[in-house]
Scaffold this motif. Structure first.
Motif, PDB file in Angstrom:
ATOM      1  N   GLU A   2      -4.092  -3.335   0.553  1.00  0.00           N
ATOM      2  CA  GLU A   2      -4.329  -1.910   0.763  1.00  0.00           C
ATOM      3  C   GLU A   2      -3.393  -1.112  -0.140  1.00  0.00           C
ATOM      4  OE1 GLU A   2      -3.837   1.435   4.321  1.00  0.00           O
ATOM      5  OE2 GLU A   2      -3.181  -0.643   4.636  1.00  0.00           O
ATOM      6  N   VAL A   3      -3.947  -0.108  -0.794  1.00  0.00           N
ATOM      7  CA  VAL A   3      -3.132   0.772  -1.640  1.00  0.00           C
ATOM      8  C   VAL A   3      -2.458   1.812  -0.758  1.00  0.00           C
ATOM      9  CG1 VAL A   3      -3.122   2.453  -3.520  1.00  0.00           C
ATOM     10  CG2 VAL A   3      -4.612   0.439  -3.652  1.00  0.00           C
ATOM     11  N   LEU A   4      -1.133   1.799  -0.752  1.00  0.00           N
ATOM     12  CA  LEU A   4      -0.366   2.747   0.052  1.00  0.00           C
ATOM     13  C   LEU A   4       0.055   3.985  -0.730  1.00  0.00           C
ATOM     14  CD1 LEU A   4       2.043   0.347   1.998  1.00  0.00           C
ATOM     15  CD2 LEU A   4      -0.207   1.185   2.687  1.00  0.00           C
ATOM     16  N   LEU A   5       0.223   3.805  -2.031  1.00  0.00           N
ATOM     17  CA  LEU A   5       0.702   4.904  -2.872  1.00  0.00           C
ATOM     18  C   LEU A   5       0.196   4.704  -4.288  1.00  0.00           C
ATOM     19  CD1 LEU A   5       4.256   6.440  -2.965  1.00  0.00           C
ATOM     20  CD2 LEU A   5       3.202   5.650  -5.079  1.00  0.00           C
TER      21      LEU A   5
ATOM     22  N   LYS B  93      12.036   5.267   2.810  1.00  0.00           N
ATOM     23  CA  LYS B  93      12.920   6.090   3.647  1.00  0.00           C
ATOM     24  C   LYS B  93      14.129   6.569   2.840  1.00  0.00           C
ATOM     25  CE  LYS B  93      11.520   3.945   8.003  1.00  0.00           C
ATOM     26  NZ  LYS B  93      11.961   3.190   9.209  1.00  0.00           N
ATOM     27  N   ASP B  94      13.831   6.963   1.607  1.00  0.00           N
ATOM     28  CA  ASP B  94      14.799   7.556   0.676  1.00  0.00           C
ATOM     29  C   ASP B  94      15.858   6.576   0.175  1.00  0.00           C
ATOM     30  OD1 ASP B  94      14.867  10.048  -0.634  1.00  0.00           O
ATOM     31  OD2 ASP B  94      16.804  10.488   0.275  1.00  0.00           O
TER      32      ASP B  94
ATOM     33  N   GLU C 142       3.076   4.280   4.527  1.00  0.00           N
ATOM     34  CA  GLU C 142       2.873   5.090   3.327  1.00  0.00           C
ATOM     35  C   GLU C 142       3.641   6.408   3.375  1.00  0.00           C
ATOM     36  OE1 GLU C 142      -1.392   7.071   4.749  1.00  0.00           O
ATOM     37  OE2 GLU C 142      -1.307   5.679   3.081  1.00  0.00           O
ATOM     38  N   ASN C 143       3.922   6.913   4.539  1.00  0.00           N
ATOM     39  CA  ASN C 143       4.660   8.171   4.673  1.00  0.00           C
ATOM     40  C   ASN C 143       6.142   8.031   4.343  1.00  0.00           C
ATOM     41  OD1 ASN C 143       2.392   9.743   5.645  1.00  0.00           O
ATOM     42  ND2 ASN C 143       2.587   8.599   7.568  1.00  0.00           N
ATOM     43  N   ASP C 144       6.618   6.792   4.262  1.00  0.00           N
ATOM     44  CA  ASP C 144       8.031   6.541   3.961  1.00  0.00           C
ATOM     45  C   ASP C 144       8.276   6.312   2.472  1.00  0.00           C
ATOM     46  OD1 ASP C 144       8.625   6.667   6.673  1.00  0.00           O
ATOM     47  OD2 ASP C 144       8.392   4.498   6.958  1.00  0.00           O
ATOM     48  N   LEU C 145       7.220   6.321   1.660  1.00  0.00           N
ATOM     49  CA  LEU C 145       7.327   5.883   0.269  1.00  0.00           C
ATOM     50  C   LEU C 145       7.430   7.057  -0.706  1.00  0.00           C
ATOM     51  CD1 LEU C 145       4.588   3.083   0.294  1.00  0.00           C
ATOM     52  CD2 LEU C 145       7.001   2.929   0.984  1.00  0.00           C
ATOM     53  N   LYS C 146       8.219   6.844  -1.757  1.00  0.00           N
ATOM     54  CA  LYS C 146       8.366   7.848  -2.804  1.00  0.00           C
ATOM     55  C   LYS C 146       8.694   7.146  -4.119  1.00  0.00           C
ATOM     56  CE  LYS C 146      10.703  12.205  -3.904  1.00  0.00           C
ATOM     57  NZ  LYS C 146      11.659  13.232  -3.418  1.00  0.00           N
ATOM     58  N   ILE C 147       8.159   7.668  -5.211  1.00  0.00           N
ATOM     59  CA  ILE C 147       8.430   7.126  -6.547  1.00  0.00           C
ATOM     60  C   ILE C 147       9.390   8.062  -7.284  1.00  0.00           C
ATOM     61  CG2 ILE C 147       7.457   6.516  -8.792  1.00  0.00           C
ATOM     62  CD1 ILE C 147       6.595   4.605  -6.653  1.00  0.00           C
TER      63      ILE C 147
END
Length: 371
Positions: A19-22, A119-120, A100-105
Motif C-alpha cells: 500500500e502506498v502511504l506517501l 513522528k518528526d 500515513e499521518n505520521d510521515l513526512k519527507i
C-alpha cells in the motif's frame, strides 16, 4: 509503483499487495518519493524518470513481523519485498505498521536525496549515492550494514544536513525569502562588473524557483546574465566532486558582439530561461567546459556554447558565497559543431586555449573557427 515487481502467485497469496502511504515529488527535480508497506515490511523509495540515469533507489524502513534468520531470496525472486534479516534489526520481533499521518519527507537542498520522518524523527534516508556498492540508504532501526539499509546514528553527517535542508525549505515561506534577499545582491555585483543594467526580466514563468535576467545593451555588445540560479544547489555534483561546496551553485551569462532588436532579445531570454533549468530538469549539473545547444538564431555555424570562466577577456563578477557554497559564474561562449566535437572527444582545454587567443572575437557569431 513497488520497486519489487508486484508479482504475487497463488503460492504467495498470504502476502498483501503493498500500500502506498506517501507520494511526494522533489521540489526541484523530477524525482518522486514513495513510502510503501504490506503486512510484513515497509520501504522508502526514490523514483527518477525513465529517461534519466537516476533509476529507482530503495531503502528498508522496518519489519512489521518477526525478522527472518536468513535473507528471503525466494521472495525477492517472486517480486515480494523482503524483510531485513534478524541480525540487522534493532527490533527483531517486528514493529507496528506505519501510519500515513505520521510521515513526512525532507528533501536535501539539491532535491536528489531525501529523509523520511516518522513522528518528526528521521527513520530512513536515501542519498544520491544509494544503490551503489551494496549501500541502499540509512535506517534508524537497522543495526550495522544490513542488506537493504545501514544503521543511522546521531553522528551521521547526513542528520545535520537534513536539519539544515529543513531550515532552507522553510525559509522560502518567510516574508523575506531567499530570492528577495539575494536578487539585489547579485544585481549589484553585475552592475559593478558589467555596468548598470538597462533592463531586468523575470524568466521563471511565474513558477518556483524565481529567476531573473540582467540585460545591458552597450554600443556594440549585449550582455545577459542570470539572477537566482545559485539559490538552488545543483543535483548530482557530489557524485563527481570531492567537495560539493566548490561547484554546486552557478549563474550563467552570455556576451554577444551585436546590438539586437527587441524580438532577438526576447528569443535569447527565452533560450537562456530554458538552459537555466537543465541541471534540475535532467538531474545533472553544469560546470567548466560543459557544452549545451545554442538555438536562438538557428545559426548554421555556431549552434552550441561552451561554459567557461577561463577566458581572459571575459569579465569575472565577484559573487559572494551563499550557504557555504561558492557561486560559479560561467559564460556561454558560442562554438561551432566542429569545436564542440573536439571538446566532446578530447576535452575543452585545447579549444578554450585557442578561444582565449582570439580576444574579443569570442563575442562574434561571424568569427572564424579555431579548429
Amino acid at each position: 509503483m513497488n520497486f519489487f515487481k508486484k508479482i504475487f502467485s497463488t503460492k504467495y497469496n498470504k502476502f498483501q499487495k503493498a500500500e502506498v502511504l506517501l507520494k511526494e515529488q522533489s521540489p526541484s527535480c523530477p524525482i518522486t518519493a514513495i513510502v510503501e508497506q504490506d503486512n510484513r515490511v515497509a520501504y522508502f523509495y526514490l523514483w527518477g524518470p525513465e529517461n534519466s540515469n537516476f533509476g529507482v533507489k530503495s531503502c528498508w524502513i522496518r519489519n512489521l513481523k518477526e525478522a527472518p534468520i536468513e535473507l528471503e531470496k525466494k521472495l525477492m525472486d517472486k517480486g515480494i519485498p523482503p524483510m531485513l534479516p534478524k541480525e540487522f534489526c534493532k527490533y527483531p520481533e517486528g514493529e507496528e505498521k506505519l501510519d500515513e499521518n505520521d510521515l513526512k519527507i525532507i528533501w536535501t537542498e539539491e532535491g536528489d536525496s531525501a529523509a523520511l520522518l516518522v513522528k518528526d524523527e528521521i527513520a530512513s534516508i536515501i542519498t544520491i549515492w544509494s544503490g551503489q556498492n551494496g549501500f541502499f540508504g540509512y535506517a534508524k532501526n537497522c543495526l550495522g550494514k544490513g542488506n537493504f539499509a545501514w544503521e543511522l546514528t546521531e553522528s551521521n553527517a547526513f542528520v545535520k544536513r537534513i536539519k539544515k535542508s529543513r531550515e532552507y525549505w522553510s525559509s522560502w515561506k518567510n516574508d523575506l525569502n531567499p530570492f528577495q534577499t539575494q536578487q539585489p545582491i547579485i544585481l549589484k555585483a553585475y552592475d559593478e562588473s558589467f555596468g548598470n543594467h538597462d533592463k531586468y526580466y523575470a524568466i521563471d514563468g511565474n513558477k518556483w524557483p524565481p529567476k531573473g535576467l540582467y540585460l545591458r545593451i552597450g554600443e556594440s555588445k549585449t550582455i545577459f546574465a542570470t539572477v537566482g540560479l545559485s539559490l538552488v544547489t545543483m543535483p548530482m555534483v557530489e557524485m563527481y566532486s570531492e567537495n560539493r561546496f566548490d561547484s554546486n551553485r552557478i549563474e550563467l551569462g552570455i556576451i554577444l558582439d551585436s546590438v539586437f532588436s527587441q524580438k532577438d532579445i526576447q528569443q535569447i531570454a527565452e533560450w537562456i530561461s530554458g538552459q537555466s533549468a537543465i541541471p534540475w530538469d535532467n538531474i545533472t549539473f553544469l560546470g567548466e567546459g560543459h557544452t549545451i545547444n545554442f538555438k536562438p538564431f538557428n545559426s548554421t555555424k555556431f549552434n552550441s556554447v561552451v561554459l567557461t570562466n577561463a577566458i581572459d577577456i571575459l569579465p569575472k563578477p565577484e559573487l559572494d558565497d551563499y550557504r557555504e557554497s561558492k557561486i560559479n559564474f560561467f559564460w556561454m561562449v558560442p562554438i561551432s559543431e566542429k569545436e564542440r566535437n573536439e571538446i566532446m572527444n578530447n576535452g575543452s582545454e585545447e579549444i578554450l586555449t585557442k578561444l582565449n587567443k582570439i580576444g574579443d572575437k569570442v563575442f562574434s557569431l561571424k568569427r572564424e573557427e579555431v579548429i
